[in-house]
Design a protein around this motif. Structure first.
Motif, short mmCIF file in Angstrom:
data_model
loop_
_atom_site.label_atom_id
_atom_site.label_comp_id
_atom_site.label_asym_id
_atom_site.label_seq_id
_atom_site.Cartn_x
_atom_site.Cartn_y
_atom_site.Cartn_z
N LEU A 27 0.81 -1.22 0.00
CA LEU A 27 0.00 0.00 0.00
C LEU A 27 0.84 1.27 0.00
O LEU A 27 0.40 2.30 -0.52
N PHE A 28 2.03 1.22 0.60
CA PHE A 28 2.89 2.41 0.69
C PHE A 28 4.30 2.06 0.26
O PHE A 28 4.86 1.06 0.71
N ALA A 29 4.86 2.90 -0.59
CA ALA A 29 6.19 2.62 -1.12
C ALA A 29 7.31 2.94 -0.14
O ALA A 29 8.43 2.44 -0.27
N SER A 30 7.03 3.78 0.86
CA SER A 30 8.07 4.19 1.80
C SER A 30 7.46 4.71 3.09
O SER A 30 6.24 4.97 3.17
N ARG A 31 8.29 4.90 4.08
CA ARG A 31 7.83 5.49 5.34
C ARG A 31 7.33 6.90 5.10
O ARG A 31 6.36 7.35 5.70
N GLU A 32 8.01 7.64 4.22
CA GLU A 32 7.61 9.02 3.93
C GLU A 32 6.18 9.08 3.40
O GLU A 32 5.42 9.99 3.74
N GLU A 33 5.81 8.10 2.58
CA GLU A 33 4.44 8.09 2.07
C GLU A 33 3.43 7.91 3.20
O GLU A 33 2.33 8.47 3.16
N ILE A 34 3.81 7.15 4.21
CA ILE A 34 2.92 6.97 5.36
C ILE A 34 2.81 8.28 6.14
O ILE A 34 1.73 8.66 6.59
N VAL A 35 3.93 8.97 6.29
CA VAL A 35 3.92 10.27 6.98
C VAL A 35 2.98 11.23 6.27
O VAL A 35 2.14 11.90 6.90
N VAL A 36 3.08 11.30 4.95
CA VAL A 36 2.21 12.18 4.17
C VAL A 36 0.75 11.79 4.34
O VAL A 36 -0.13 12.64 4.51
N ALA A 37 0.47 10.49 4.31
CA ALA A 37 -0.90 10.02 4.48
C ALA A 37 -1.43 10.39 5.87
O ALA A 37 -2.60 10.76 6.02
N CYS A 38 -0.57 10.31 6.87
CA CYS A 38 -0.96 10.70 8.23
C CYS A 38 -1.27 12.19 8.30
O CYS A 38 -2.25 12.61 8.92
N LEU A 39 -0.43 12.99 7.67
CA LEU A 39 -0.65 14.43 7.66
C LEU A 39 -1.96 14.78 6.96
O LEU A 39 -2.71 15.65 7.40
N ASP A 40 -2.24 14.09 5.87
CA ASP A 40 -3.51 14.31 5.15
C ASP A 40 -4.70 13.92 6.02
O ASP A 40 -5.74 14.59 6.01
N HIS A 41 -4.55 12.83 6.75
CA HIS A 41 -5.61 12.38 7.65
C HIS A 41 -5.87 13.42 8.74
O HIS A 41 -7.03 13.75 9.03
N TYR B 56 8.13 20.58 12.00
CA TYR B 56 9.37 21.34 11.89
C TYR B 56 10.51 20.56 11.23
O TYR B 56 11.51 21.16 10.82
N SER B 57 10.38 19.26 11.13
CA SER B 57 11.46 18.47 10.53
C SER B 57 11.16 18.04 9.09
O SER B 57 12.08 17.70 8.35
N TYR B 58 9.88 18.05 8.71
CA TYR B 58 9.49 17.63 7.37
C TYR B 58 9.13 18.88 6.57
O TYR B 58 8.10 19.51 6.80
N ALA B 59 10.01 19.28 5.67
CA ALA B 59 9.93 20.59 5.02
C ALA B 59 8.58 20.90 4.37
O ALA B 59 8.08 22.02 4.43
N SER B 60 7.98 19.91 3.74
CA SER B 60 6.73 20.18 3.00
C SER B 60 5.48 19.85 3.80
O SER B 60 4.39 19.75 3.23
N ALA B 61 5.62 19.69 5.11
CA ALA B 61 4.46 19.33 5.93
C ALA B 61 3.32 20.33 5.78
O ALA B 61 2.15 19.95 5.70
N PHE B 62 3.66 21.62 5.73
CA PHE B 62 2.61 22.63 5.68
C PHE B 62 1.79 22.57 4.40
O PHE B 62 0.64 23.03 4.37
N THR B 63 2.34 21.98 3.35
CA THR B 63 1.59 21.90 2.09
C THR B 63 0.41 20.95 2.19
O THR B 63 -0.50 21.00 1.37
N ARG B 64 0.42 20.06 3.19
CA ARG B 64 -0.67 19.09 3.34
C ARG B 64 -1.93 19.75 3.91
O ARG B 64 -2.99 19.10 3.95
N ILE B 65 -1.83 20.99 4.38
CA ILE B 65 -3.03 21.69 4.88
C ILE B 65 -3.40 22.84 3.95
O ILE B 65 -4.06 23.80 4.37
#
Length: 221
Positions: A61-75, A116-125
């Motif tokens: 379902l997820f190609a990497s840990r980063e993809e899971i992080v992004v999915a969590c942020l979207d959630h 603060y550690s994931y540069a593009s985190a704010f783009t998910r909102i």
């Protein structure tokens, strides 16, 4: 001499191995497991253990840990409340934003660190920011003014929550970060540790200060 018929002899491996369905899990299951471990520290192995599957199964379902992080942020972003169309005033909207920023930090441990550690985190909102900007536009605020206010308040809340987390943390000896601060501060120091530092009292004071400033001037970002 006994006759051994290889075609009828049962293999111990075949006898012990039972055919069955692969464990079923969804993307949401993975997200929930990752958030349960802590957004800033979950590992694929830990997520797999929570789901009762091998780590490699997650790659279906997820190609990497980063993809899971992004999915969590979207959630998380999907659950952030935005102003109603008939919101009374801009103060009410920005107070809601501050409250929601604090809430998601409380509800999802590790979020403030990831922001603060994931540069593009704010783009998910982006959708959330756009909704607030539209609501603020009804009160004659430009998109850039809205971005400044939302960014300033969001930064304040997330940074303060990160500090609060460090005061709440308990080490292996049972000592809290707040206890360590009290031990480090001398009796004659101007710094006087207070229990309110472990809650959001100081944050509310800072937000009120920001709102008072915006009553006089709205910078653009």
């Amino acid at each position: 001499m006994d006759h051994v018929d290889g075609t009828n002899a049962a293999s111990p491996v075949l006898l012990s191995k039972k055919a069955g369905r692969k464990p079923a899990f969804t993307e949401q299951d993975v997200i929930d497991a990752a958030l349960g471990e802590g957004l800033d520290r979950f590992t694929l192995a830990a997520v797999g253990r929570r789901l009762g599957v091998a780590t490699t199964a997650l790659y279906r379902l997820f190609a990497s840990r980063e993809e899971i992080v992004v999915a969590c942020l979207d959630h998380i972003a999907a659950g952030i409340r935005v102003p109603d169309d008939d919101a009374a005033d801009w103060r009410t909207m920005l107070q809601l934003w501050a409250d929601e920023c604090w809430r998601v930090c409380d509800d999802f441990p590790g979020l403030s660190r990831v922001v603060y550690s994931y540069a593009s985190a704010f783009t998910r909102i982006e959708g959330v920011i756009a909704a607030y900007a539209r609501a603020l536009a009804a009160h004659d605020k430009t998109d850039r003014q809205a971005l400044f206010a939302l960014d300033f308040i969001g930064d304040t809340v997330f940074a303060c929550h990160l500090g609060v987390e460090s005061l709440r943390n308990v080490d292996d000896s049972g000592t809290t970060g707040f206890d360590r601060v009290k031990e480090a501060v001398g009796r004659e120091s101007i710094i006087e540790p207070r229990q309110s530092w472990r809650e959001r009292g100081v944050v509310d004071t800072k937000i009120e200060f920001i709102l008072m400033g915006l009553e006089h001037h709205w910078p653009e970002i």
